[in-house]
Design an enzyme around this catalytic site. Structure first.
Site, PDB file in Angstrom:
ATOM      1  CE  LYS A 128     -15.588  12.194  -9.150  1.00  0.00           C
ATOM      2  NZ  LYS A 128     -15.384  12.593  -7.746  1.00  0.00           N
ATOM      3  N   GLY A 181     -16.251  16.344  -2.426  1.00  0.00           N
ATOM      4  CA  GLY A 181     -15.435  16.238  -1.221  1.00  0.00           C
ATOM      5  C   GLY A 181     -13.967  16.474  -1.547  1.00  0.00           C
ATOM      6  CG  ASP A 215     -14.156   6.437  -5.494  1.00  0.00           C
ATOM      7  OD1 ASP A 215     -14.645   6.620  -4.368  1.00  0.00           O
ATOM      8  OD2 ASP A 215     -13.305   7.199  -5.992  1.00  0.00           O
ATOM      9  NE  ARG A 240     -20.850   6.313  -3.371  1.00  0.00           N
ATOM     10  CZ  ARG A 240     -19.826   6.899  -3.971  1.00  0.00           C
ATOM     11  NH1 ARG A 240     -18.619   6.417  -3.835  1.00  0.00           N
ATOM     12  NH2 ARG A 240     -20.024   7.954  -4.732  1.00  0.00           N
TER      13      ARG A 240
HETATM   14  C1  S3P Z   1     -10.350  10.947  -4.082  1.00  0.00           C
HETATM   15  C2  S3P Z   1     -10.076  10.149  -3.010  1.00  0.00           C
HETATM   16  C3  S3P Z   1     -11.032   9.177  -2.449  1.00  0.00           C
HETATM   17  C4  S3P Z   1     -12.178   8.899  -3.403  1.00  0.00           C
HETATM   18  C5  S3P Z   1     -12.714  10.143  -4.042  1.00  0.00           C
HETATM   19  C6  S3P Z   1     -11.629  10.868  -4.801  1.00  0.00           C
HETATM   20  C7  S3P Z   1      -9.315  11.896  -4.528  1.00  0.00           C
HETATM   21  O1  S3P Z   1     -11.536   9.669  -1.227  1.00  0.00           O
HETATM   22  O2  S3P Z   1     -13.204   8.205  -2.740  1.00  0.00           O
HETATM   23  O3  S3P Z   1     -13.756   9.824  -4.941  1.00  0.00           O
HETATM   24  O4  S3P Z   1      -9.398  12.405  -5.654  1.00  0.00           O
HETATM   25  O5  S3P Z   1      -8.378  12.158  -3.751  1.00  0.00           O
HETATM   26  P1  S3P Z   1     -10.702   9.528   0.144  1.00  0.00           P
HETATM   27  O6  S3P Z   1      -9.401  10.139  -0.076  1.00  0.00           O
HETATM   28  O7  S3P Z   1     -11.489  10.245   1.187  1.00  0.00           O
HETATM   29  O8  S3P Z   1     -10.623   8.074   0.410  1.00  0.00           O
END
Ligand code: S3P
Length: 442
Positions: A23, A93, A315, A346
């Site tokens: 992802k 996010g 994650d 979580r």
């Molecule tokens: C991600 C970074 C992580 C992770 C999210 C995906 C990314 O979050 O938890 O599922 O693709 O950069 P944070 O950067 O806020 O820790």
């Protein structure tokens, strides 16, 4: 609202080559393609709700998308289009925060929004450092909550020391530096290096990113960058659900094929190994990233304390908690406050669901304790969070269970249920929630 009913599984041994694509890398493929002037070629792009939202946004910004024989071609526009409609990040996010960095340094006006879960997640961690270098960003709660409005402009170079380890914050700032085309370098540091796909992929596109005295250095770089030519590996976070399945169902074994082996992403496998599970990593390739197979074999589990390298397993903690519940002794998670601002809280979601199946679990401000025991059949709540839904689907392989509200699984792993069916009996219960019969958890 649909639910999944899952029966207890017997010992299994299988190879899985249909784990969802990564992802994090897929989001970046879509957004980074806009930094080039040539067509990027992406094999195995993740076709899940989150990453399709990002692809739609890239299209709204003017890119031309073509998909042929499973290969995605992304041709960027010569100039980013100011879209007439708001840009929908769905549940993601990553999409919202990376696009905040990218768009705040592009000429035009943009509005980012998402679903009700994303609407409650903090955006100031990105908005504040961007505003400090001149970005015009606003949103609810003084720019902390979406919808987020952006008036793009050229931003100043920065030397930003992030108080949290976050690849999303890091990537947003790096993207703003690349778009702003300053003559001076920018610097970024964080308590512990977070996942580094942005640095690796941008290096592959010709940006000479270096590390100096614990800081990432983004040198003045002339755009356009080289296009991407990449095959997205299987997502180690998605594969981890099946690693836990093999770790908790006695006498089981799984070979997870062509998985991303980047060390910032496989820490949870190392914890599982520490708990007693037999795990082998077989590296096969290393272009932008190291890729290979992971072999996971059942062995009795013992409790563990997890308090370091948290950003490398953040994650996977919900799924790891299922292994804690099946282990001998009390496991403890500390320094993981970030869990409270993911797709759900979580810490609370894991503890509540573990208690529902008779496991002793206790919340702390920055983590939780889980005492291993015998799991009992239960009805679990996903809290609208894909990783909570999939974690308790895996728990149900040892106790039998129903997971409510499982549509969220398609944000990251649309074929999860089909893959789970190779191990246990899974029934999908389609339901419709009637007005006035809302669950109290909402
Ligand atoms: C991600 C970074 C992580 C992770 C999210 C995906 C990314 O979050 O938890 O599922 O693709 O950069 P944070 O950067 O806020 O820790």
């Amino acid at each position: 609202m649909s639910s999944l009913r899952i029966g207890k599984a017997k010992a299994f041994s299988l190879g899985l080559s249909d784990i969802a694509s990564d992802k994090s890398i897929s989001h970046r493929c879509a957004i980074f393609s806009l930094l080039s002037d040539k067509t990027s070629v992406v094999r195995n792009y993740l076709e899940a709700e989150d990453t399709l939202c990002t692809l739609n946004i890239v299209k709204s910004l003017g890119a031309i998308l073509k998909s042929e024989d499973g290969i995605l071609y992304i041709t960027p526009p010569s100039k980013i289009i100011e879209p007439p409609l708001i840009l929908d990040c769905g549940n993601s996010g990553t999409a919202m925060r990376l696009l905040m960095g990218f768009l705040s340094s592009v000429e035009g006006f943009f509005v980012l929004h998402g679903d009700k879960y994303l609407a409650s997640r903090p955006m100031k961690r990105v908005a504040k450092p961007l505003r400090d270098i001149g970005a015009k960003i606003d949103g609810r709660k003084d720019g902390d909550l979406s919808p987020i409005c952006i008036r793009g402009s050229k931003l100043k170079p920065f030397d930003y020391k992030s108080p949290i380890s976050s690849a999303q914050v890091k990537s947003a700032l790096i993207l703003s530096a690349l778009n702003s085309q300053n003559d001076a370098p920018s610097f970024f540091s964080e308590p512990q290096i977070s996942r580094d796909h942005t640095e690796r992929m941008l290096k592959g596109m010709g940006v000479d990113i270096t590390y100096e005295n614990g800081k990432i250095v983004i040198p003045p770089t002339k755009k356009p960058l080289q296009p991407l030519d990449i095959t997205v590996p299987a997502d180690p976070s998605s594969a981890f659900f099946f690693a836990v399945a093999a770790a908790i169902v006695p006498d089981s074994k799984v070979v997870l094929k062509n998985v991303l082996l980047n060390k910032t992403r496989v820490e949870a496998y190392k914890i599982l190994q520490k708990m007693g599970t037999k795990i082998e990593f077989i590296e096969k390739d290393d272009k932008y990233e190291s890729i290979g197979d992971i072999v996971v074999e059942y062995a009795p589990l013992c409790a563990v304390e997890v308090s370091e390298n948290i950003s490398w397993l953040i994650d996977e903690l919900p799924a790891l908690s299922i292994a804690f519940a099946c282990a001998k002794g009390t496991s403890r998670v500390k320094n993981a406050k970030e869990l409270r601002v993911k797709e759900s809280d979580r810490i609370s979601a894991v503890v509540k669901n573990l208690q529902l199946c008779g496991i002793e679990a206790k919340e702390a401000d920055d983590g939780y304790d889980v005492t291993g025991g015998v799991l009992k059949e239960a009805v679990f709540n996903s809290f609208g969070d894909h990783r909570i839904a999939m974690s308790f689907a895996i728990a149900s392989l040892v106790c039998g269970g129903t997971i409510e509200d499982t549509e969220c699984i398609s944000t990251s792993f649309p074929n999860f249920t089909d893959t789970l069916k190779k191990i246990g009996k899974v029934d999908t219960i389609l339901g419709m929630r009637l007005k006035g019969f809302k669950k109290s958890a909402e």
